[in-house]
Design a protein around this motif. Structure first.
Motif, mmCIF file in Angstrom:
data_model
loop_
_atom_site.group_PDB
_atom_site.id
_atom_site.type_symbol
_atom_site.label_atom_id
_atom_site.label_comp_id
_atom_site.label_asym_id
_atom_site.label_seq_id
_atom_site.Cartn_x
_atom_site.Cartn_y
_atom_site.Cartn_z
ATOM 1 N N GLN A 50 9.107 -3.065 -4.231
ATOM 2 C CA GLN A 50 8.074 -3.542 -3.309
ATOM 3 C C GLN A 50 6.694 -3.244 -3.875
ATOM 4 O O GLN A 50 6.542 -2.408 -4.782
ATOM 5 N N ARG A 51 5.679 -3.896 -3.369
ATOM 6 C CA ARG A 51 4.308 -3.573 -3.761
ATOM 7 C C ARG A 51 4.042 -2.104 -3.452
ATOM 8 O O ARG A 51 4.506 -1.581 -2.443
ATOM 9 N N VAL A 52 3.351 -1.422 -4.304
ATOM 10 C CA VAL A 52 3.108 0.025 -4.344
ATOM 11 C C VAL A 52 4.385 0.820 -4.610
ATOM 12 O O VAL A 52 4.379 2.043 -4.582
ATOM 13 N N GLY A 53 5.502 0.147 -4.872
ATOM 14 C CA GLY A 53 6.729 0.835 -5.238
ATOM 15 C C GLY A 53 7.502 1.434 -4.092
ATOM 16 O O GLY A 53 8.377 2.273 -4.302
ATOM 17 N N ALA A 54 7.211 0.989 -2.846
ATOM 18 C CA ALA A 54 7.919 1.545 -1.696
ATOM 19 C C ALA A 54 7.770 0.636 -0.489
ATOM 20 O O ALA A 54 6.838 -0.166 -0.403
ATOM 21 N N PHE A 55 8.680 0.813 0.473
ATOM 22 C CA PHE A 55 8.697 0.005 1.696
ATOM 23 C C PHE A 55 7.427 0.133 2.515
ATOM 24 O O PHE A 55 7.117 -0.712 3.356
ATOM 25 N N LYS A 56 6.661 1.190 2.294
ATOM 26 C CA LYS A 56 5.510 1.503 3.137
ATOM 27 C C LYS A 56 4.474 0.381 3.213
ATOM 28 O O LYS A 56 3.726 0.291 4.198
ATOM 29 N N PHE A 57 4.398 -0.465 2.199
ATOM 30 C CA PHE A 57 3.404 -1.540 2.230
ATOM 31 C C PHE A 57 3.638 -2.463 3.416
ATOM 32 O O PHE A 57 2.681 -3.001 3.992
ATOM 33 N N ARG A 58 4.889 -2.636 3.793
ATOM 34 C CA ARG A 58 5.221 -3.546 4.898
ATOM 35 C C ARG A 58 4.526 -3.110 6.191
ATOM 36 O O ARG A 58 3.840 -3.898 6.849
ATOM 37 N N GLY A 59 4.713 -1.869 6.571
ATOM 38 C CA GLY A 59 4.137 -1.382 7.810
ATOM 39 C C GLY A 59 2.628 -1.260 7.763
ATOM 40 O O GLY A 59 1.933 -1.582 8.740
ATOM 41 N N ALA A 60 2.107 -0.798 6.623
ATOM 42 C CA ALA A 60 0.660 -0.623 6.506
ATOM 43 C C ALA A 60 -0.060 -1.964 6.631
ATOM 44 O O ALA A 60 -1.038 -2.092 7.370
ATOM 45 N N TYR A 61 0.425 -2.966 5.925
ATOM 46 C CA TYR A 61 -0.242 -4.270 5.981
ATOM 47 C C TYR A 61 -0.107 -4.897 7.367
ATOM 48 O O TYR A 61 -1.066 -5.467 7.901
ATOM 49 N N ASN A 62 1.069 -4.793 7.956
ATOM 50 C CA ASN A 62 1.272 -5.372 9.282
ATOM 51 C C ASN A 62 0.298 -4.767 10.291
ATOM 52 O O ASN A 62 -0.282 -5.480 11.116
ATOM 53 N N ALA A 63 0.087 -3.463 10.222
ATOM 54 C CA ALA A 63 -0.801 -2.790 11.173
ATOM 55 C C ALA A 63 -2.273 -3.086 10.891
ATOM 56 O O ALA A 63 -3.042 -3.421 11.800
ATOM 57 N N ILE A 64 -2.676 -2.963 9.638
ATOM 58 C CA ILE A 64 -4.096 -3.130 9.302
ATOM 59 C C ILE A 64 -4.545 -4.567 9.500
ATOM 60 O O ILE A 64 -5.663 -4.828 9.952
ATOM 61 N N SER A 65 -3.663 -5.517 9.211
ATOM 62 C CA SER A 65 -4.036 -6.933 9.325
ATOM 63 C C SER A 65 -4.305 -7.354 10.762
ATOM 64 O O SER A 65 -4.891 -8.410 11.011
ATOM 65 N N ARG A 66 -3.885 -6.534 11.724
ATOM 66 C CA ARG A 66 -4.073 -6.856 13.139
ATOM 67 C C ARG A 66 -5.353 -6.253 13.729
ATOM 68 O O ARG A 66 -5.669 -6.486 14.898
ATOM 69 N N LEU A 67 -6.090 -5.472 12.947
ATOM 70 C CA LEU A 67 -7.317 -4.854 13.440
ATOM 71 C C LEU A 67 -8.424 -5.895 13.604
ATOM 72 O O LEU A 67 -8.471 -6.894 12.885
ATOM 73 N N ALA A 68 -9.310 -5.630 14.533
ATOM 74 C CA ALA A 68 -10.450 -6.527 14.753
ATOM 75 C C ALA A 68 -11.396 -6.482 13.562
ATOM 76 O O ALA A 68 -11.495 -5.450 12.875
ATOM 77 N N PRO A 69 -12.116 -7.564 13.293
ATOM 78 C CA PRO A 69 -13.048 -7.606 12.155
ATOM 79 C C PRO A 69 -14.060 -6.467 12.166
ATOM 80 O O PRO A 69 -14.388 -5.909 11.107
ATOM 81 N N GLU A 70 -14.551 -6.089 13.338
ATOM 82 C CA GLU A 70 -15.551 -5.011 13.399
ATOM 83 C C GLU A 70 -14.953 -3.669 12.998
ATOM 84 O O GLU A 70 -15.643 -2.815 12.426
ATOM 85 N N GLN A 71 -13.655 -3.461 13.278
ATOM 86 C CA GLN A 71 -13.012 -2.229 12.841
ATOM 87 C C GLN A 71 -12.727 -2.257 11.347
ATOM 88 O O GLN A 71 -12.895 -1.257 10.648
ATOM 89 N N LEU A 72 -12.302 -3.405 10.847
ATOM 90 C CA LEU A 72 -12.090 -3.523 9.404
ATOM 91 C C LEU A 72 -13.372 -3.220 8.641
ATOM 92 O O LEU A 72 -13.341 -2.630 7.558
#
Length: 322
Positions: A50-72
């Motif tokens: 997986q990207r970064v060599g572990a399953f963790k990218f799945r959860g991190a991207y799913n969560a961060i991609s849902r943040l509002a633009p002002e929080q990003l």
């Protein structure tokens, strides 16, 4: 426990759609030697690719991609022993924001260097004396950052579950699914996906022998804390299950077994010598449990999630005698 689960099968499906074209659909590998040793057909979901060599990218991207633009725009914070750190750092960079990561001082150099390579700022602490949750929450509040924890977050859990979703969609019927257990994010997401597709599948978690907090907690019926475990499986060195993950695992996980460090080493060697793949200690626990007979009688078709492959050459040689 509440009637409505905090993470549903639909949440995992939704995460899969969001990750399509972003996360790798990792390969499912087989080994005749492993099948013969275990006495079953074993399907390895190789999140070490997986990207970064572990399953963790799945959860991190799913969560961060849902943040509002002002929080990003303000940035992201996380705490991690390594793989979640890299995942948050890469996901933040992909989504045009910045990341500050709290990491243990004794994090393997390969994981720390990889996190820095994704442009993250790294802050360190002593894992044996410091409370990473308290330190991380204070750091995020002080800087106005969105804190993305490694497992105590429904979008993180749903993202992790997409690995099991892909595995079962590819191989069809499974009798059992074997998953590494640290804080419980991967197994709670995987169990949600697996039971959603195949309600009869047996979900078995694997912890390091020195760090069986989830096994003790499920046996007790409530979350149990242990001393910070000392194990080569640094990614699974949790002392207490997450509250959210534990509530899911109480419902869906059938059994937790443990493996010794020597059994993890044997699994790493087999994966390297027979399958030519590099697996980090945490990622090898499922194979280790099957080889050592820790999971009891093995049913005919077993899926195993190899959670990651982030280990440097020197460390691999030290552990496996290569």
């Amino acid at each position: 426990m509440p009637d409505t689960p905090p993470v549903t099968f639909d949440d995992v499906r939704d995460a899969a759609a969001r990750l399509s074209g972003v996360a790798h659909r990792t390969p499912v590998l087989r080994s005749r030697t492993l099948d013969e040793l275990v006495g079953a057909e074993v399907f390895l979901k190789c999140e070490n690719f997986q990207r970064v060599g572990a399953f963790k990218f799945r959860g991190a991207y799913n969560a961060i991609s849902r943040l509002a633009p002002e929080q990003l725009a303000k940035g992201i914070a996380a705490y991690s022993s390594g793989n979640h750190a890299q995942a948050v750092a890469l996901a933040a960079r992909e989504l045009g924001t910045t990341a500050v990561i709290l990491m243990p001082e004794d994090t393997p150099v390969s994981k720390r260097d990889a996190t820095a390579a994704y442009d993250a700022e790294i802050v360190t602490y002593d894992r044996y004396t410091g409370d990473r949750v308290a330190i991380g929450e204070a750091m995020a509040a002080d800087r106005g950052l969105a804190l993305i924890p490694p497992y105590e977050h429904p979008h993180v859990i749903a993202g992790q579950g997409t690995a099991a979703l892909e595995l079962i969609e590819e191989v069809g019927e499974l009798d059992a699914l074997v998953v590494p257990v640290g804080g419980g994010g991967l197994i709670s997401g995987s169990a949600t996906a697996a039971k959603g597709l195949r309600p009869s599948v047996r979900v078995v978690g694997v912890e390091p022998e020195a760090g069986d907090d989830t096994r003790r907690s499920l046996a007790a019926g409530h979350r149990v804390s242990i001393a910070i475990p000392r194990t080569i499986a640094d990614g699974l060195a949790a002392d207490t299950p997450g509250e959210l993950t534990f509530s899911i695992n109480q419902r869906l996980v059938d059994e937790i077994v443990v493996v010794a460090d020597d059994e993890i080493r044997a699994a790493m060697r087999l994966a390297f010598e027979r399958m030519k793949i590099v697996v980090e200690p945490s990622g090898a626990t499922g194979i280790g449990a099957l080889l050592a007979g820790r999971a009891g009688p093995v049913p005919p078709r077993v899926g195993v999630i190899i959670s990651g492959g982030n280990i440097g050459a020197a460390r691999f040689a030290e552990l496996c005698g290569a």
